[in-house]
Scaffold this motif. Structure first.
Motif, PDB file in Angstrom:
ATOM      1  N   HIS A 237       0.814  -1.211   0.000  1.00 25.02           N
ATOM      2  CA  HIS A 237       0.000   0.000   0.000  1.00 25.02           C
ATOM      3  C   HIS A 237       0.850   1.266   0.000  1.00 25.02           C
ATOM      4  CE1 HIS A 237      -3.820  -2.132   0.478  1.00 25.02           C
ATOM      5  NE2 HIS A 237      -3.155  -2.958   1.261  1.00 25.02           N
ATOM      6  N   ILE A 238       2.041   1.198   0.588  1.00 24.50           N
ATOM      7  CA  ILE A 238       2.966   2.335   0.582  1.00 24.50           C
ATOM      8  C   ILE A 238       4.349   1.816   0.214  1.00 24.50           C
ATOM      9  CG2 ILE A 238       3.939   4.265   1.880  1.00 24.50           C
ATOM     10  CD1 ILE A 238       1.623   3.933   3.888  1.00 24.50           C
ATOM     11  N   SER A 239       4.889   2.306  -0.896  1.00 27.03           N
ATOM     12  CA  SER A 239       6.258   1.957  -1.269  1.00 27.03           C
ATOM     13  C   SER A 239       7.212   3.130  -1.086  1.00 27.03           C
ATOM     14  CB  SER A 239       6.316   1.434  -2.704  1.00 27.03           C
ATOM     15  OG  SER A 239       5.830   2.387  -3.631  1.00 27.03           O
ATOM     16  N   ASP A 240       6.685   4.329  -0.910  1.00 24.20           N
ATOM     17  CA  ASP A 240       7.459   5.493  -0.480  1.00 24.20           C
ATOM     18  C   ASP A 240       6.485   6.620  -0.153  1.00 24.20           C
ATOM     19  OD1 ASP A 240       9.692   6.878   0.296  1.00 24.20           O
ATOM     20  OD2 ASP A 240      10.364   7.409  -1.715  1.00 24.20           O
ATOM     21  N   VAL A 241       6.986   7.638   0.544  1.00 23.65           N
ATOM     22  CA  VAL A 241       6.187   8.814   0.878  1.00 23.65           C
ATOM     23  C   VAL A 241       7.085  10.032   0.864  1.00 23.65           C
ATOM     24  CG1 VAL A 241       6.551   8.469   3.363  1.00 23.65           C
ATOM     25  CG2 VAL A 241       4.626   9.856   2.580  1.00 23.65           C
ATOM     26  N   LYS A 242       6.570  11.157   0.360  1.00 20.59           N
ATOM     27  CA  LYS A 242       7.283  12.423   0.433  1.00 20.59           C
ATOM     28  C   LYS A 242       6.291  13.532   0.769  1.00 20.59           C
ATOM     29  CE  LYS A 242      11.659  11.628  -0.163  1.00 20.59           C
ATOM     30  NZ  LYS A 242      11.607  10.198   0.135  1.00 20.59           N
ATOM     31  N   VAL A 243       6.808  14.630   1.362  1.00 23.97           N
ATOM     32  CA  VAL A 243       6.000  15.767   1.771  1.00 23.97           C
ATOM     33  C   VAL A 243       6.493  17.003   1.037  1.00 23.97           C
ATOM     34  CG1 VAL A 243       5.091  17.081   3.724  1.00 23.97           C
ATOM     35  CG2 VAL A 243       5.830  14.713   4.053  1.00 23.97           C
ATOM     36  N   GLY A 247       3.017  20.857   2.756  1.00 25.18           N
ATOM     37  CA  GLY A 247       2.552  19.816   3.658  1.00 25.18           C
ATOM     38  C   GLY A 247       1.796  18.703   2.964  1.00 25.18           C
ATOM     39  N   ALA A 248       1.675  18.765   1.632  1.00 19.27           N
ATOM     40  CA  ALA A 248       0.939  17.737   0.887  1.00 19.27           C
ATOM     41  C   ALA A 248       1.722  16.422   0.879  1.00 19.27           C
ATOM     42  CB  ALA A 248       0.694  18.199  -0.545  1.00 19.27           C
ATOM     43  N   LEU A 249       1.003  15.328   1.165  1.00 19.03           N
ATOM     44  CA  LEU A 249       1.586  13.995   1.204  1.00 19.03           C
ATOM     45  C   LEU A 249       1.381  13.288  -0.140  1.00 19.03           C
ATOM     46  CD1 LEU A 249       0.350  12.653   4.659  1.00 19.03           C
ATOM     47  CD2 LEU A 249       2.735  12.685   3.942  1.00 19.03           C
ATOM     48  N   THR A 250       2.468  12.841  -0.739  1.00 21.30           N
ATOM     49  CA  THR A 250       2.382  12.004  -1.927  1.00 21.30           C
ATOM     50  C   THR A 250       2.890  10.611  -1.578  1.00 21.30           C
ATOM     51  OG1 THR A 250       2.731  13.879  -3.419  1.00 21.30           O
ATOM     52  CG2 THR A 250       3.121  11.684  -4.316  1.00 21.30           C
ATOM     53  N   SER A 265       2.505   0.178 -10.566  1.00 13.94           N
ATOM     54  CA  SER A 265       2.615   1.177  -9.509  1.00 13.94           C
ATOM     55  C   SER A 265       1.622   2.306  -9.725  1.00 13.94           C
ATOM     56  CB  SER A 265       4.039   1.771  -9.459  1.00 13.94           C
ATOM     57  OG  SER A 265       5.002   0.785  -9.183  1.00 13.94           O
ATOM     58  N   ALA A 266       1.365   3.057  -8.657  1.00 14.73           N
ATOM     59  CA  ALA A 266       0.485   4.223  -8.739  1.00 14.73           C
ATOM     60  C   ALA A 266       0.979   5.282  -7.770  1.00 14.73           C
ATOM     61  CB  ALA A 266      -0.953   3.834  -8.420  1.00 14.73           C
ATOM     62  N   LEU A 267       0.613   6.536  -8.065  1.00 15.41           N
ATOM     63  CA  LEU A 267       0.886   7.657  -7.173  1.00 15.41           C
ATOM     64  C   LEU A 267      -0.431   8.191  -6.630  1.00 15.41           C
ATOM     65  CD1 LEU A 267       3.578   9.943  -8.876  1.00 15.41           C
ATOM     66  CD2 LEU A 267       3.864   8.490  -6.859  1.00 15.41           C
ATOM     67  N   TYR A 268      -0.435   8.559  -5.340  1.00 17.77           N
ATOM     68  CA  TYR A 268      -1.649   9.045  -4.692  1.00 17.77           C
ATOM     69  C   TYR A 268      -1.403  10.363  -3.954  1.00 17.77           C
ATOM     70  CZ  TYR A 268      -3.996   4.590  -5.476  1.00 17.77           C
ATOM     71  OH  TYR A 268      -4.579   3.499  -6.061  1.00 17.77           O
ATOM     72  N   ASP A 269      -2.381  11.248  -4.029  1.00 12.35           N
ATOM     73  CA  ASP A 269      -2.482  12.378  -3.111  1.00 12.35           C
ATOM     74  C   ASP A 269      -3.128  11.824  -1.843  1.00 12.35           C
ATOM     75  OD1 ASP A 269      -3.169  14.615  -1.647  1.00 12.35           O
ATOM     76  OD2 ASP A 269      -4.731  15.258  -3.036  1.00 12.35           O
ATOM     77  N   ARG A 282       0.692  16.398  13.162  1.00  9.33           N
ATOM     78  CA  ARG A 282      -0.329  15.363  12.968  1.00  9.33           C
ATOM     79  C   ARG A 282      -0.618  15.177  11.491  1.00  9.33           C
ATOM     80  NH1 ARG A 282      -5.600  17.067  11.947  1.00  9.33           N
ATOM     81  NH2 ARG A 282      -6.071  19.275  12.339  1.00  9.33           N
ATOM     82  N   LEU A 283      -1.315  14.087  11.197  1.00 15.03           N
ATOM     83  CA  LEU A 283      -1.676  13.719   9.834  1.00 15.03           C
ATOM     84  C   LEU A 283      -3.149  13.985   9.583  1.00 15.03           C
ATOM     85  CD1 LEU A 283       0.118  10.254   9.775  1.00 15.03           C
ATOM     86  CD2 LEU A 283       0.837  12.256   8.465  1.00 15.03           C
ATOM     87  N   SER A 284      -3.453  14.471   8.390  1.00 14.62           N
ATOM     88  CA  SER A 284      -4.836  14.588   7.929  1.00 14.62           C
ATOM     89  C   SER A 284      -4.924  13.837   6.607  1.00 14.62           C
ATOM     90  CB  SER A 284      -5.221  16.056   7.739  1.00 14.62           C
ATOM     91  OG  SER A 284      -6.532  16.166   7.216  1.00 14.62           O
TER      92      SER A 284
END
Length: 333
Positions: A237-243, A247-250, A265-269, A282-284
């Motif tokens: 479900h998560i292969s990497d994360v960047k901010v 503050g936007a999470l990809t 693979s896919a990219l998500y907002d 915190r996370l939203s």
């Protein structure tokens, strides 16, 4: 207490890369993604994500040459200098590689020497904001290595890193497998986000907290589960994360059926990272994450958003088929 979204940009100069075209998005801007960077409520991209016909550049052949994490290291003219980790496990296998990337030129690649005992299975890396040449690399078991890069010549012999401190991420569970890590600075606070990948029916997990690079301590944690609707088989479900600076999470997700693929693979907002008046983090997360693009045939394990830019770089660990990079506009500065 009222929270506020990150308003400061990432440290470093703006690094711009021409985007590859994206198809099947509504009301695209000049880069092919809607001008807002996020599909609108009426956009068909909510239900049918863009399919990416990316121009991939190979940066290594074979199972020890994949890219499992990526950080910006600067720029050289129109090119972007990056530092990447490889998830190798055996003694003597390369752990770090420097790549000078440009969409219109062959990448320049050289190995970077890890001084001292080599870590096992590095899966993520990010630069420490405001600390030149300083990075945090994270292993799948949840060990965070604060490293300092020292360049005193060409190639691996003159390009080395030394470990300043190795720290266990807080809250690590026995079945966790960490594949994502990101750092961002705002108003004196450095926030860290790290990700357990999850697997199939088990969702991934994102965790955020303040991090002090001097004491190597973490503040109060906020953790949330994260699950993607696509890919649908052999899912991480998560292969990497960047901010991004806003503050936007990809988040990238991937299908991994084994060393020979086939991959997808896919990219998500995924949502946002928020910071309170007193530096609490915190996370939203989005209840239904927006799929920004799909990348058939590759297992994306590295995501990099360039400072103050919509442009980003993606890296793959395609196991027996080696590693590759591409660039496209998916970030929200």
């Amino acid at each position: 207490m009222i929270k506020k979204v990150f308003g400061a940009a990432l440290a470093g100069a703006a690094l711009l890369i021409p985007a590859v075209s994206v198809t099947a998005t509504a009301n695209p801007g000049p880069s092919g993604i809607p001008a807002s960077g996020i599909p609108s409520a009426e956009s068909p991209a909510r239900s049918k994500a863009a399919s990416q016909d990316a121009k991939w550049q190979r940066v290594g052949d074979g199972i020890t040459a994949g890219i499992s994490g990526l950080a910006a290291a600067g720029r050289h003219g129109a090119a972007v200098d990056t530092l990447a980790v490889r998830d190798n496990k055996k003694p003597g296998e390369n752990r770090l590689v420097a790549v000078r990337y440009s969409p219109d030129a062959k990448p320049r690649v050289h190995e970077v020497t890890w001084r001292g005992e080599q870590p096992v299975d590095l899966e993520a890396i990010d630069a420490v904001p405001g600390h030149d040449g300083s990075y945090v690399a994270v292993s799948s078991s949840g060990t965070a290595y604060h490293i300092q890069r020292e360049i005193r010549g060409e190639g691996a012999e003159g390009d080395t890193v030394r470990v300043l401190r190795a720290t266990r991420l807080p809250g690590v569970a026995a079945d966790d497998n960490y594949e994502g890590f990101a750092l961002i600075a705002v108003q004196g606070t450095i926030a860290a986000v790290w990700a357990d990948r999850g697997q199939d029916d088990r969702p991934g997990k994102l965790t955020a907290a303040e991090w002090n690079p001097t004491t190597h301590t973490f503040g109060k944690r906020d953790s949330k589960e994260f699950r993607v609707p696509y890919p649908t088989k052999d899912v991480r479900h998560i292969s990497d994360v960047k901010v991004s600076g806003s503050g936007a999470l990809t988040v990238s997700s991937a299908s991994d059926p084994g060393d020979d693929g086939p991959y997808d693979s896919a990219l998500y907002d995924a949502g946002r990272v928020l910071v309170g008046r007193h530096g609490d983090v915190r996370l939203s997360l989005s209840a239904a994450p927006h799929r920004l693009a799909t990348f058939p045939g590759h297992k994306i394990e590295a995501v990099l958003c360039l400072p103050r830019s919509r442009e980003g770089i993606l890296g793959t660990d395609d196991e027996n088929d080696g590693g590759s990079l591409t660039s496209t506009a998916f970030c929200r500065p």
